[in-house]
Design a protein around this motif. Structure first.
Motif, PDB file in Angstrom:
ATOM      1  N   ALA A  17      40.055  67.245  58.412  1.00  0.00           N
ATOM      2  CA  ALA A  17      40.336  66.183  59.367  1.00  0.00           C
ATOM      3  C   ALA A  17      39.126  65.287  59.591  1.00  0.00           C
ATOM      4  O   ALA A  17      37.978  65.736  59.537  1.00  0.00           O
ATOM      5  N   GLU A  18      39.424  64.021  59.876  1.00  0.00           N
ATOM      6  CA  GLU A  18      38.371  63.039  60.046  1.00  0.00           C
ATOM      7  C   GLU A  18      37.663  63.155  61.398  1.00  0.00           C
ATOM      8  O   GLU A  18      36.433  63.025  61.480  1.00  0.00           O
ATOM      9  N   LEU A  19      38.407  63.350  62.472  1.00  0.00           N
ATOM     10  CA  LEU A  19      37.827  63.265  63.815  1.00  0.00           C
ATOM     11  C   LEU A  19      36.801  64.352  64.129  1.00  0.00           C
ATOM     12  O   LEU A  19      35.807  64.074  64.824  1.00  0.00           O
ATOM     13  N   PRO A  20      36.980  65.602  63.684  1.00  0.00           N
ATOM     14  CA  PRO A  20      35.905  66.563  63.911  1.00  0.00           C
ATOM     15  C   PRO A  20      34.574  66.125  63.298  1.00  0.00           C
ATOM     16  O   PRO A  20      33.514  66.329  63.912  1.00  0.00           O
ATOM     17  N   ALA A  21      34.616  65.519  62.120  1.00  0.00           N
ATOM     18  CA  ALA A  21      33.372  65.039  61.494  1.00  0.00           C
ATOM     19  C   ALA A  21      32.774  63.886  62.281  1.00  0.00           C
ATOM     20  O   ALA A  21      31.553  63.789  62.432  1.00  0.00           O
ATOM     21  N   VAL A  22      33.625  63.004  62.797  1.00  0.00           N
ATOM     22  CA  VAL A  22      33.132  61.907  63.634  1.00  0.00           C
ATOM     23  C   VAL A  22      32.450  62.462  64.877  1.00  0.00           C
ATOM     24  O   VAL A  22      31.368  62.021  65.262  1.00  0.00           O
ATOM     25  N   ALA A  23      33.095  63.458  65.508  1.00  0.00           N
ATOM     26  CA  ALA A  23      32.514  64.067  66.711  1.00  0.00           C
ATOM     27  C   ALA A  23      31.169  64.724  66.412  1.00  0.00           C
ATOM     28  O   ALA A  23      30.215  64.604  67.192  1.00  0.00           O
ATOM     29  N   ARG A  24      31.069  65.408  65.291  1.00  0.00           N
ATOM     30  CA  ARG A  24      29.800  66.051  64.905  1.00  0.00           C
ATOM     31  C   ARG A  24      28.724  65.018  64.638  1.00  0.00           C
ATOM     32  O   ARG A  24      27.567  65.172  65.059  1.00  0.00           O
ATOM     33  N   CYS A  25      29.081  63.953  63.930  1.00  0.00           N
ATOM     34  CA  CYS A  25      28.101  62.937  63.575  1.00  0.00           C
ATOM     35  C   CYS A  25      27.551  62.248  64.824  1.00  0.00           C
ATOM     36  O   CYS A  25      26.350  61.989  64.922  1.00  0.00           O
ATOM     37  N   LEU A  26      28.424  61.976  65.795  1.00  0.00           N
ATOM     38  CA  LEU A  26      28.024  61.243  66.993  1.00  0.00           C
ATOM     39  C   LEU A  26      27.397  62.136  68.060  1.00  0.00           C
ATOM     40  O   LEU A  26      26.828  61.629  69.030  1.00  0.00           O
ATOM     41  N   GLY A  27      27.531  63.454  67.905  1.00  0.00           N
ATOM     42  CA  GLY A  27      27.069  64.339  68.964  1.00  0.00           C
ATOM     43  C   GLY A  27      27.948  64.258  70.191  1.00  0.00           C
ATOM     44  O   GLY A  27      27.462  64.212  71.330  1.00  0.00           O
ATOM     45  N   ALA A  28      29.261  64.242  69.979  1.00  0.00           N
ATOM     46  CA  ALA A  28      30.221  64.123  71.069  1.00  0.00           C
ATOM     47  C   ALA A  28      30.224  65.381  71.933  1.00  0.00           C
ATOM     48  O   ALA A  28      29.756  66.450  71.521  1.00  0.00           O
ATOM     49  N   THR A  29      30.793  65.253  73.126  1.00  0.00           N
ATOM     50  CA  THR A  29      30.919  66.372  74.052  1.00  0.00           C
ATOM     51  C   THR A  29      32.384  66.527  74.442  1.00  0.00           C
ATOM     52  O   THR A  29      33.060  65.534  74.751  1.00  0.00           O
ATOM     53  N   LEU A  30      32.878  67.764  74.424  1.00  0.00           N
ATOM     54  CA  LEU A  30      34.249  68.041  74.825  1.00  0.00           C
ATOM     55  C   LEU A  30      34.257  68.651  76.218  1.00  0.00           C
ATOM     56  O   LEU A  30      33.502  69.586  76.507  1.00  0.00           O
ATOM     57  N   ASP A  31      35.104  68.102  77.073  1.00  0.00           N
ATOM     58  CA  ASP A  31      35.281  68.617  78.422  1.00  0.00           C
ATOM     59  C   ASP A  31      36.436  69.615  78.406  1.00  0.00           C
ATOM     60  O   ASP A  31      37.508  69.330  77.852  1.00  0.00           O
ATOM     61  N   VAL A  32      36.224  70.762  79.019  1.00  0.00           N
ATOM     62  CA  VAL A  32      37.170  71.872  78.947  1.00  0.00           C
ATOM     63  C   VAL A  32      37.443  72.398  80.350  1.00  0.00           C
ATOM     64  O   VAL A  32      36.535  72.453  81.186  1.00  0.00           O
ATOM     65  N   ALA A  33      38.692  72.793  80.609  1.00  0.00           N
ATOM     66  CA  ALA A  33      39.054  73.415  81.885  1.00  0.00           C
ATOM     67  C   ALA A  33      39.690  74.767  81.602  1.00  0.00           C
ATOM     68  O   ALA A  33      40.437  74.936  80.629  1.00  0.00           O
ATOM     69  N   GLY A  34      39.395  75.736  82.462  1.00  0.00           N
ATOM     70  CA  GLY A  34      39.947  77.081  82.325  1.00  0.00           C
ATOM     71  C   GLY A  34      39.979  77.770  83.671  1.00  0.00           C
ATOM     72  O   GLY A  34      39.611  77.186  84.704  1.00  0.00           O
ATOM     73  N   PRO A  35      40.401  79.006  83.706  1.00  0.00           N
ATOM     74  CA  PRO A  35      40.492  79.734  84.985  1.00  0.00           C
ATOM     75  C   PRO A  35      39.142  79.915  85.676  1.00  0.00           C
ATOM     76  O   PRO A  35      39.093  80.132  86.885  1.00  0.00           O
ATOM     77  N   GLN A  36      38.045  79.828  84.935  1.00  0.00           N
ATOM     78  CA  GLN A  36      36.722  79.952  85.526  1.00  0.00           C
ATOM     79  C   GLN A  36      36.138  78.607  85.938  1.00  0.00           C
ATOM     80  O   GLN A  36      34.986  78.542  86.368  1.00  0.00           O
TER      81      GLN A  36
END
Length: 300
Positions: free
Chosen positions: A123-142
């Motif tokens: 997939a293209e987007l994971p490589a774009v995220a890695r190249c740019l140093g992107a950050t993913l926001d995550v929500a969970g029970p904690q």
């Protein structure tokens, strides 16, 4: 084939999404669905058999996209086509990559965060995220947390996301002064899975290279990122700003990178040796183009 039986829920609040994932984890496991362009084929082939699908498309918080603190923040329910159409140019590397994803109909349903969470090696987007140093926001029970793209992808279709967590958004940095970008891939036909591809970001000042990041996809179990700043600077010192001469000077350095990052076995479409040649050809060309672009780019 058809998917195995599953329950389906469509909450309207993020807290309820997390609660449904916790409940599903106690009863056979759950999966988040938004666009479904990656998940539905997996279900149809019975490669995955979640007990519950949690549809997040009615959560208003996850439908938002916009510029926040120098980043383009894309919510988990935002379609790829919406970003491609309404935010063209905000993040140049993302804009370059989006038209290569499947076909327009796929992008009209598929989401940006869904592609990241699926973590397909081609997939293209994971490589774009890695190249740019992107950050993913995550929500969970904690509670909520942030995961860098470097840490997020752990293997083929595998991430560090917990079974009761959901990606809420991804933040990709806006371009800065002196940055240039390049993107290219090779597939048998447009819309097919990539045999090999590269995403490139270069930052320069006064002709001096300050950063040169290359992320590859389609050649290993996850997107790989390498720093070629010294190699690009050496090529610039020898060849000047001519893109063809730069590409020639970069050949050996990118070939060495390809030897390192291409770890996938051969298949009916391409051997490892062919994929290494593709990485070298695409990498040298896009690095040279990104450098040339960086010379004339000013911040917005």
């Amino acid at each position: 084939m058809k998917a195995a039986p599953f329950s389906y829920v469509r909450p309207t609040r993020l807290g309820d999404v997390v609660a449904e994932l916790v409940r599903a984890d106690e009863d056979g496991g759950g999966k988040v669905i938004a666009g479904g362009q990656s998940l539905v084929p997996v279900l149809a082939m019975r490669l995955g058999r979640p007990a519950t699908l949690v549809d997040i498309t009615q959560v208003d918080e996850l439908k938002q996209v916009g510029v926040v603190d120098g980043h383009l923040r894309v919510g988990a329910a935002v379609r790829q086509r919406r970003v491609e159409r309404d935010h063209r140019g905000a993040v140049p590397l993302l804009s370059q990559a989006l038209p290569w994803i499947g076909h327009r109909e796929i992008r009209s349903r598929g989401t940006v965060c869904g592609s990241l969470a699926h973590a397909d090696p081609s997939a293209e987007l994971p490589a774009v995220a890695r190249c740019l140093g992107a950050t993913l926001d995550v929500a969970g029970p904690q509670g909520r947390r942030q995961i860098s793209a470097e840490e997020f992808f752990s293997g083929a279709m595998t991430t560090t996301l917990g079974p009761t967590e959901v990606v809420t958004s991804v933040r990709m940095p806006l371009p800065r002064e002196g940055e240039g970008f390049g993107f290219a891939e090779i597939a048998r036909r447009h819309g097919d899975f990539a045999l090999a591809g590269v995403a490139v970001r270069v930052r320069s000042r006064g002709g001096a290279v300050e950063e040169a990041a290359v992320a590859t996809f389609g050649v290993s179990d996850r997107p790989r990122r390498r720093d070629l700043r010294e190699e690009l600077q050496g090529a610039v010192d020898r060849a000047g700003h001519d893109p063809d001469a730069l590409a020639r000077e970069l050949g050996d350095a990118v070939a060495a990178m390809a030897e390192d990052v291409v770890t996938t076995g051969g298949d009916s479409h391409a051997s490892p040796a062919y994929r290494r040649r593709l990485v070298r050809a695409l990498g040298t060309r896009e690095l040279a183009r990104a450098y040339r672009s960086s010379l004339g780019r000013t911040a917005r």
